[in-house]
Design a protein around this motif. Structure first.
Motif, mmCIF file in Angstrom:
data_model
loop_
_atom_site.group_PDB
_atom_site.id
_atom_site.type_symbol
_atom_site.label_atom_id
_atom_site.label_comp_id
_atom_site.label_asym_id
_atom_site.label_seq_id
_atom_site.Cartn_x
_atom_site.Cartn_y
_atom_site.Cartn_z
ATOM 1 N N VAL A 75 1.007 -1.360 0.257
ATOM 2 C CA VAL A 75 -0.027 -0.034 0.120
ATOM 3 C C VAL A 75 1.028 1.137 -0.077
ATOM 4 C CG1 VAL A 75 -2.045 -1.077 1.231
ATOM 5 C CG2 VAL A 75 -0.292 0.011 2.567
ATOM 6 N N GLU A 76 2.000 1.276 0.421
ATOM 7 C CA GLU A 76 2.925 2.318 0.771
ATOM 8 C C GLU A 76 3.261 3.325 -0.568
ATOM 9 O OE1 GLU A 76 4.011 -0.892 1.026
ATOM 10 O OE2 GLU A 76 5.814 -1.279 0.036
ATOM 11 N N HIS A 77 3.157 3.013 -1.746
ATOM 12 C CA HIS A 77 3.751 3.839 -2.717
ATOM 13 C C HIS A 77 2.365 4.711 -3.137
ATOM 14 C CE1 HIS A 77 6.822 0.756 -4.084
ATOM 15 N NE2 HIS A 77 6.973 1.398 -3.060
ATOM 16 N N LEU A 78 1.092 4.055 -3.038
ATOM 17 C CA LEU A 78 -0.090 4.860 -3.368
ATOM 18 C C LEU A 78 -0.324 5.811 -2.186
ATOM 19 C CD1 LEU A 78 -2.868 5.590 -4.461
ATOM 20 C CD2 LEU A 78 -3.791 3.245 -3.687
ATOM 21 N N ARG A 186 12.102 4.487 -8.141
ATOM 22 C CA ARG A 186 11.518 3.198 -8.117
ATOM 23 C C ARG A 186 11.916 2.195 -6.986
ATOM 24 N NH1 ARG A 186 13.809 1.963 -13.808
ATOM 25 N NH2 ARG A 186 15.461 3.329 -12.831
ATOM 26 N N THR A 187 11.359 1.122 -6.827
ATOM 27 C CA THR A 187 11.575 0.076 -6.046
ATOM 28 C C THR A 187 12.868 -0.529 -6.566
ATOM 29 O OG1 THR A 187 9.190 -0.459 -5.918
ATOM 30 C CG2 THR A 187 10.551 -2.185 -5.205
ATOM 31 N N PHE A 188 13.596 -1.451 -5.492
ATOM 32 C CA PHE A 188 14.892 -2.094 -6.102
ATOM 33 C C PHE A 188 14.895 -3.168 -5.253
ATOM 34 C CE2 PHE A 188 17.590 -1.066 -2.578
ATOM 35 C CZ PHE A 188 16.918 0.202 -2.134
ATOM 36 N N ARG A 232 16.080 7.831 -2.469
ATOM 37 C CA ARG A 232 15.035 8.638 -2.799
ATOM 38 C C ARG A 232 13.805 7.758 -2.774
ATOM 39 N NH1 ARG A 232 15.728 13.617 -6.402
ATOM 40 N NH2 ARG A 232 17.968 13.543 -6.368
ATOM 41 N N HIS A 233 14.155 6.375 -3.084
ATOM 42 C CA HIS A 233 12.812 5.588 -2.790
ATOM 43 C C HIS A 233 12.520 5.241 -1.394
ATOM 44 C CE1 HIS A 233 9.905 2.573 -4.100
ATOM 45 N NE2 HIS A 233 10.304 1.907 -3.238
ATOM 46 N N LYS A 234 13.673 5.198 -0.551
ATOM 47 C CA LYS A 234 13.438 5.013 0.965
ATOM 48 C C LYS A 234 12.599 5.910 1.581
ATOM 49 C CE LYS A 234 15.254 1.884 2.863
ATOM 50 N NZ LYS A 234 14.838 0.577 3.270
ATOM 51 N N LEU A 236 10.358 7.892 -0.266
ATOM 52 C CA LEU A 236 8.913 7.434 -0.799
ATOM 53 C C LEU A 236 8.389 6.519 0.159
ATOM 54 C CD1 LEU A 236 8.496 6.545 -4.554
ATOM 55 C CD2 LEU A 236 6.879 5.876 -2.781
ATOM 56 N N ASP A 237 8.874 5.452 0.449
ATOM 57 C CA ASP A 237 8.329 4.227 1.261
ATOM 58 C C ASP A 237 7.928 4.823 2.707
ATOM 59 O OD1 ASP A 237 8.507 2.311 -0.549
ATOM 60 O OD2 ASP A 237 10.278 1.302 0.099
ATOM 61 N N LEU A 238 9.064 5.762 3.283
ATOM 62 C CA LEU A 238 8.810 6.350 4.760
ATOM 63 C C LEU A 238 7.508 7.088 4.583
ATOM 64 C CD1 LEU A 238 9.300 6.649 7.442
ATOM 65 C CD2 LEU A 238 10.985 8.481 6.870
HETATM 66 ZN ZN ZN Z 1 8.709 0.811 -1.916
#
Ligand code: ZN
Length: 292
Positions: A75-78, A186-188, A232-234, A236-238
């Protein structure tokens, strides 16, 4: 401190494969009335799951919310995109167990919200303001928040991989800033972990189309969108995990080598502190209400 509650103007939808389940789902964002909060609605089962910390059920590699035996994963990116847009009230209808990963970033969700249009509602929401520092530590991983009038995130990572290594970024949460600097990240994942994840029933929908894949030599499906796309993705997740507070939050956050599990403990601590400070459940009230 209060800000206007916000929802979207009109229904919009997006479809795609789930990163971990490999299941194709359709997500529909529906405007919601002031005070209803953000709620996942399993359209196939008629079950509502508030997008709140109290609903989290799993935190391995992604954040999952659930109720009874029903869940919605990744659910985290949305939620990160919704938080960056200041959305407080929304029904997220989904006809399966996982939010589509799309390209692994939050840009498709930002465009979706933009297409729907954001509208202010007639009532306000109280911003959660930190009054005392809060810190969660796990070995050499840590995350803390100190009082501030804005939400500022300073994130540092250190991976023993030549392409990642040490990366650090400071980010001020505002819509345009998020859209430009954080949403595209993006996710990695690491190639050597993919087999392990698949054996555990994860990463079944993962591919070079929706995830940066690294092997010992570097990025297998470049180019990167940013040299420091990983940190940057970290962030985004936070931001997505912070959305589970259920209210906007301000403070200066410093995170070091954290992830979903630590983010989640941190959010719990913030809610506990807010509850003590405000003398009322900081999150529960509307969660229960939205079950009705
Ligand atoms: Zn993520």
């Amino acid at each position: 401190m209060y800000v206007k509650r916000k929802t979207i103007n009109t229904k919009v939808s997006i479809s795609g494969i789930g990163l971990h389940s490999g299941i194709y789902t359709k997500v529909e964002l529906h405007p919601a009335h002031a005070g209803s909060g953000i709620t996942f609605v399993r359209a196939d089962l008629g079950l509502r799951i508030p997008a709140l910390q109290a609903s989290t059920t799993a935190l391995d590699h992604a954040t999952t919310v659930g109720r009874d035996d029903v869940s919605v994963g990744t659910v985290e990116h949305l939620l990160s995109a919704l938080m960056a847009c200041g959305i407080t009230d929304l029904d997220i209808h989904i006809n399966g167990p996982e939010v589509p990963i799309i390209d692994g970033s939050a840009v498709p969700f930002m465009h979706l919200i933009d297409a729907a249009g954001v509208r202010e509602l007639a009532s306000d929401i109280r911003v959660l303001r930190i009054t005392e520092p809060i810190e969660v530590v796990d070995g050499n991983k840590s995350i803390r928040i100190t009082p501030s009038n804005r939400l500022v995130i300073k994130y540092k990572i250190d991976f023993p991989h030549p392409t990642i290594g040490k990366q650090a970024l400071q980010f001020d949460l505002q819509h345009d800033n998020f859209l430009k600097k954080i949403a595209p990240a993006r996710t990695f994942g690491f190639k050597h972990e993919v087999e392990k994840l698949r054996a555990a029933g994860l990463a079944r929908g993962g591919s070079v189309e929706n995830c940066i894949v690294l092997d010992d030599g570097g990025v297998m499906n470049g180019p990167l969108r940013f040299r420091d796309e990983f940190v940057r993705h970290k962030i985004l997740d936070l931001v997505g995990d912070l959305a589970l507070i259920g209210r906007p939050v301000v403070g200066e956050i410093t995170a070091y080598k954290a992830g979903h599990a630590l983010h989640s403990k941190f959010v719990e601590q913030i809610l506990r502190a807010a509850e003590a400070e405000e003398g009322a459940p900081a999150m529960a009230a509307r969660g229960i209400e939205s079950f009705a």
